[in-house]
Design a protein around this motif. Structure first.
Motif, PDB file in Angstrom:
ATOM      1  N   LYS A 199       0.833  -1.209   0.000  1.00 52.87           N
ATOM      2  CA  LYS A 199       0.000   0.000   0.000  1.00 52.87           C
ATOM      3  C   LYS A 199       0.865   1.255   0.000  1.00 52.87           C
ATOM      4  N   GLU A 200       1.933   1.251   0.790  1.00 55.74           N
ATOM      5  CA  GLU A 200       2.826   2.414   0.838  1.00 55.74           C
ATOM      6  C   GLU A 200       3.493   2.643  -0.515  1.00 55.74           C
ATOM      7  N   LEU A 201       3.956   1.557  -1.144  1.00 55.61           N
ATOM      8  CA  LEU A 201       4.597   1.690  -2.450  1.00 55.61           C
ATOM      9  C   LEU A 201       3.592   2.186  -3.490  1.00 55.61           C
ATOM     10  N   GLN A 202       2.375   1.679  -3.410  1.00 59.74           N
ATOM     11  CA  GLN A 202       1.344   2.113  -4.358  1.00 59.74           C
ATOM     12  C   GLN A 202       1.053   3.606  -4.198  1.00 59.74           C
ATOM     13  N   GLN A 203       0.982   4.075  -2.964  1.00 63.65           N
ATOM     14  CA  GLN A 203       0.743   5.499  -2.711  1.00 63.65           C
ATOM     15  C   GLN A 203       1.908   6.345  -3.227  1.00 63.65           C
ATOM     16  N   GLN A 204       3.123   5.837  -3.043  1.00 66.35           N
ATOM     17  CA  GLN A 204       4.292   6.557  -3.545  1.00 66.35           C
ATOM     18  C   GLN A 204       4.275   6.641  -5.068  1.00 66.35           C
ATOM     19  N   MET A 205       3.909   5.535  -5.710  1.00 64.79           N
ATOM     20  CA  MET A 205       3.875   5.526  -7.175  1.00 64.79           C
ATOM     21  C   MET A 205       2.815   6.484  -7.709  1.00 64.79           C
ATOM     22  N   THR A 206       1.721   6.611  -6.989  1.00 68.46           N
ATOM     23  CA  THR A 206       0.682   7.563  -7.405  1.00 68.46           C
ATOM     24  C   THR A 206       1.239   8.982  -7.407  1.00 68.46           C
ATOM     25  N   LEU A 207       2.000   9.327  -6.375  1.00 75.57           N
ATOM     26  CA  LEU A 207       2.635  10.649  -6.312  1.00 75.57           C
ATOM     27  C   LEU A 207       3.616  10.836  -7.466  1.00 75.57           C
ATOM     28  N   ILE A 208       4.392   9.800  -7.747  1.00 71.97           N
ATOM     29  CA  ILE A 208       5.425   9.894  -8.787  1.00 71.97           C
ATOM     30  C   ILE A 208       4.794   9.990 -10.175  1.00 71.97           C
ATOM     31  N   TYR A 209       3.789   9.153 -10.444  1.00 72.68           N
ATOM     32  CA  TYR A 209       3.124   9.205 -11.752  1.00 72.68           C
ATOM     33  C   TYR A 209       2.480  10.574 -11.978  1.00 72.68           C
ATOM     34  N   THR A 210       1.933  11.143 -10.915  1.00 72.40           N
ATOM     35  CA  THR A 210       1.291  12.457 -11.033  1.00 72.40           C
ATOM     36  C   THR A 210       2.321  13.552 -11.298  1.00 72.40           C
ATOM     37  N   ALA A 211       3.472  13.447 -10.652  1.00 72.54           N
ATOM     38  CA  ALA A 211       4.516  14.470 -10.800  1.00 72.54           C
ATOM     39  C   ALA A 211       5.247  14.361 -12.140  1.00 72.54           C
ATOM     40  N   PHE A 212       5.305  13.137 -12.690  1.00 72.70           N
ATOM     41  CA  PHE A 212       6.017  12.919 -13.961  1.00 72.70           C
ATOM     42  C   PHE A 212       5.083  12.211 -14.950  1.00 72.70           C
ATOM     43  N   PRO A 213       4.055  12.903 -15.417  1.00 69.18           N
ATOM     44  CA  PRO A 213       3.018  12.256 -16.233  1.00 69.18           C
ATOM     45  C   PRO A 213       3.491  11.804 -17.614  1.00 69.18           C
ATOM     46  N   LYS A 214       4.551  12.415 -18.138  1.00 70.33           N
ATOM     47  CA  LYS A 214       5.001  12.084 -19.495  1.00 70.33           C
ATOM     48  C   LYS A 214       6.301  11.286 -19.496  1.00 70.33           C
ATOM     49  N   SER A 215       6.582  10.626 -18.394  1.00 71.34           N
ATOM     50  CA  SER A 215       7.829   9.861 -18.299  1.00 71.34           C
ATOM     51  C   SER A 215       7.805   8.667 -19.246  1.00 71.34           C
ATOM     52  N   LYS A 216       8.983   8.307 -19.757  1.00 70.04           N
ATOM     53  CA  LYS A 216       9.095   7.169 -20.669  1.00 70.04           C
ATOM     54  C   LYS A 216       8.903   5.852 -19.922  1.00 70.04           C
ATOM     55  N   PHE A 217       9.456   5.783 -18.726  1.00 73.06           N
ATOM     56  CA  PHE A 217       9.217   4.615 -17.877  1.00 73.06           C
ATOM     57  C   PHE A 217       9.545   4.967 -16.433  1.00 73.06           C
TER      58      PHE A 217
ATOM     59  N   PRO B 299       7.154  13.695  -1.347  1.00 73.31           N
ATOM     60  CA  PRO B 299       6.668  15.029  -1.754  1.00 73.31           C
ATOM     61  C   PRO B 299       7.758  16.102  -1.705  1.00 73.31           C
ATOM     62  N   GLN B 300       8.644  16.017  -0.716  1.00 68.76           N
ATOM     63  CA  GLN B 300       9.725  16.998  -0.628  1.00 68.76           C
ATOM     64  C   GLN B 300      10.714  16.820  -1.784  1.00 68.76           C
ATOM     65  N   GLN B 301      10.975  15.572  -2.161  1.00 70.11           N
ATOM     66  CA  GLN B 301      11.879  15.319  -3.287  1.00 70.11           C
ATOM     67  C   GLN B 301      11.282  15.861  -4.587  1.00 70.11           C
ATOM     68  N   ILE B 302       9.989  15.687  -4.753  1.00 74.26           N
ATOM     69  CA  ILE B 302       9.319  16.208  -5.948  1.00 74.26           C
ATOM     70  C   ILE B 302       9.364  17.739  -5.953  1.00 74.26           C
ATOM     71  N   LYS B 303       9.187  18.328  -4.782  1.00 78.81           N
ATOM     72  CA  LYS B 303       9.258  19.792  -4.657  1.00 78.81           C
ATOM     73  C   LYS B 303      10.656  20.291  -5.035  1.00 78.81           C
ATOM     74  N   ASN B 304      11.692  19.567  -4.589  1.00 77.38           N
ATOM     75  CA  ASN B 304      13.070  19.948  -4.926  1.00 77.38           C
ATOM     76  C   ASN B 304      13.301  19.870  -6.435  1.00 77.38           C
ATOM     77  N   PHE B 305      12.698  18.869  -7.072  1.00 81.43           N
ATOM     78  CA  PHE B 305      12.840  18.743  -8.525  1.00 81.43           C
ATOM     79  C   PHE B 305      12.210  19.943  -9.232  1.00 81.43           C
ATOM     80  N   GLU B 306      11.042  20.355  -8.778  1.00 84.75           N
ATOM     81  CA  GLU B 306      10.368  21.496  -9.398  1.00 84.75           C
ATOM     82  C   GLU B 306      11.198  22.771  -9.239  1.00 84.75           C
TER      83      GLU B 306
END
Length: 281
Positions: free
Chosen positions: A198-216, A245-252
């Motif tokens: 469940k934790e990994l699934q929640q993390q992947m949801t955040l990642i897919y949302t932050a990088f919607p056009k990723s190749k993989f 979320p903080q890592q995604i914020k740093n990327f932005e």
């Protein structure tokens, strides 16, 4: 004159006594009749119910045609999820059982099957011909689909399962890839050693949302890292054991304000060095 009055009074008293006695008899007679009628009605109802039950049993439970000998599974269910052990488990509860008993026991059958296959959402049993039933199975959608080279796995809550070639369950969902060194894995239960499914699934949801056009998007088991290949061919590393979320914020922030962002080829957002982002050109 007095004797006459007295005699009349005695006669009236006698008549009044007879009237009371007669009324009492009538009252008890009515009660007796009422009780008898209720008793007779009760007897009639009981016999009717008994006869009805016998008639029902004769037409259902004791009819040889309703004993299940052949099971036809819906082709759509099989195409969606073709795990042979699932269909064997269902057949075990149905073969040799009376169809009407099986229908009434559907809740028990469903609970028993879900104990081993939580992905099953419902089972429908229909009588179609002599000794034959048609079974339709519906499934929950996997919360995550993981690809290990050519092998697909699904995750639903904490249940992991193999998705066989040609199965449509989970099709169209975002896919999480495993690296080449994980090619020998026959199950993915080991992925959830340090974090739950469940934790990994929640993390992947955040990642897919932050990088919607990723190749993989690939997950590195053991390292608990996620690797993202962006649409502009940048390789981004995320540490799944620290605040995503903080890592995604740093990327932005990096993407917006770092002058040489376009020249970057690798970005490590989850560096072991606290509050640092490591980049490579």
């Amino acid at each position: 004159m007095r004797a006459f009055v007295r005699q009349k009074s005695i006669r009236q008293a006698t008549l009044h006594g007879h009237t009371k006695e007669s009324s009492a008899k009538n009252f008890f007679l009515k009660i007796s009749r009422f009780i008898n009628m209720k008793f007779l009605r009760g007897v009639v109802i009981v016999f009717t119910l008994i006869y009805g039950c016998i008639f029902l049993f004769k037409r259902t439970l004791f009819v040889p045609e309703y004993i299940i000998q052949k099971i036809q599974y819906d082709s759509g269910s099989i195409q969606q999820f073709d795990d042979p052990y699932l269909y064997k488990a269902i057949s075990k509860y149905l073969k040799g059982e009376n169809y009407h008993v099986a229908r009434r026991s559907k809740g028990f059958i469903l609970d028993s099957v879900q104990a081993s296959f939580p992905i099953v959402s419902d089972i429908t049993i229909d009588y179609v011909a002599r000794n034959t039933v048609y079974v339709t199975i519906t499934f929950f959608s996997p919360e995550m689909v993981i690809k290990n080279q050519s092998v697909l796995f699904g995750v639903y809550k904490n249940y992991t399962f193999r998705i066989y070639s040609g199965n449509t369950i989970g099709s169209g969902q975002e896919m999480l890839y495993l690296p080449q060194y994980a090619a020998g894995l026959t199950t993915i239960d080991g992925l959830f050693y340090k974090q739950t499914a469940k934790e990994l699934q929640q993390q992947m949801t955040l990642i897919y949302t932050a990088f919607p056009k990723s190749k993989f998007v690939a997950y590195l088991p053991g390292a608990e890292r996620t690797v993202i290949m962006t649409s502009d061919s940048k390789k981004i590393f995320i540490n799944n054991l620290i605040d995503i979320p903080q890592q995604i914020k740093n990327f932005e922030l990096l993407r917006r304000y770092y002058a040489d962002y376009a020249k970057l080829r690798e970005i490590d957002l989850g560096s072991l060095e606290k509050d640092k982002v490591i980049v490579k050109k």
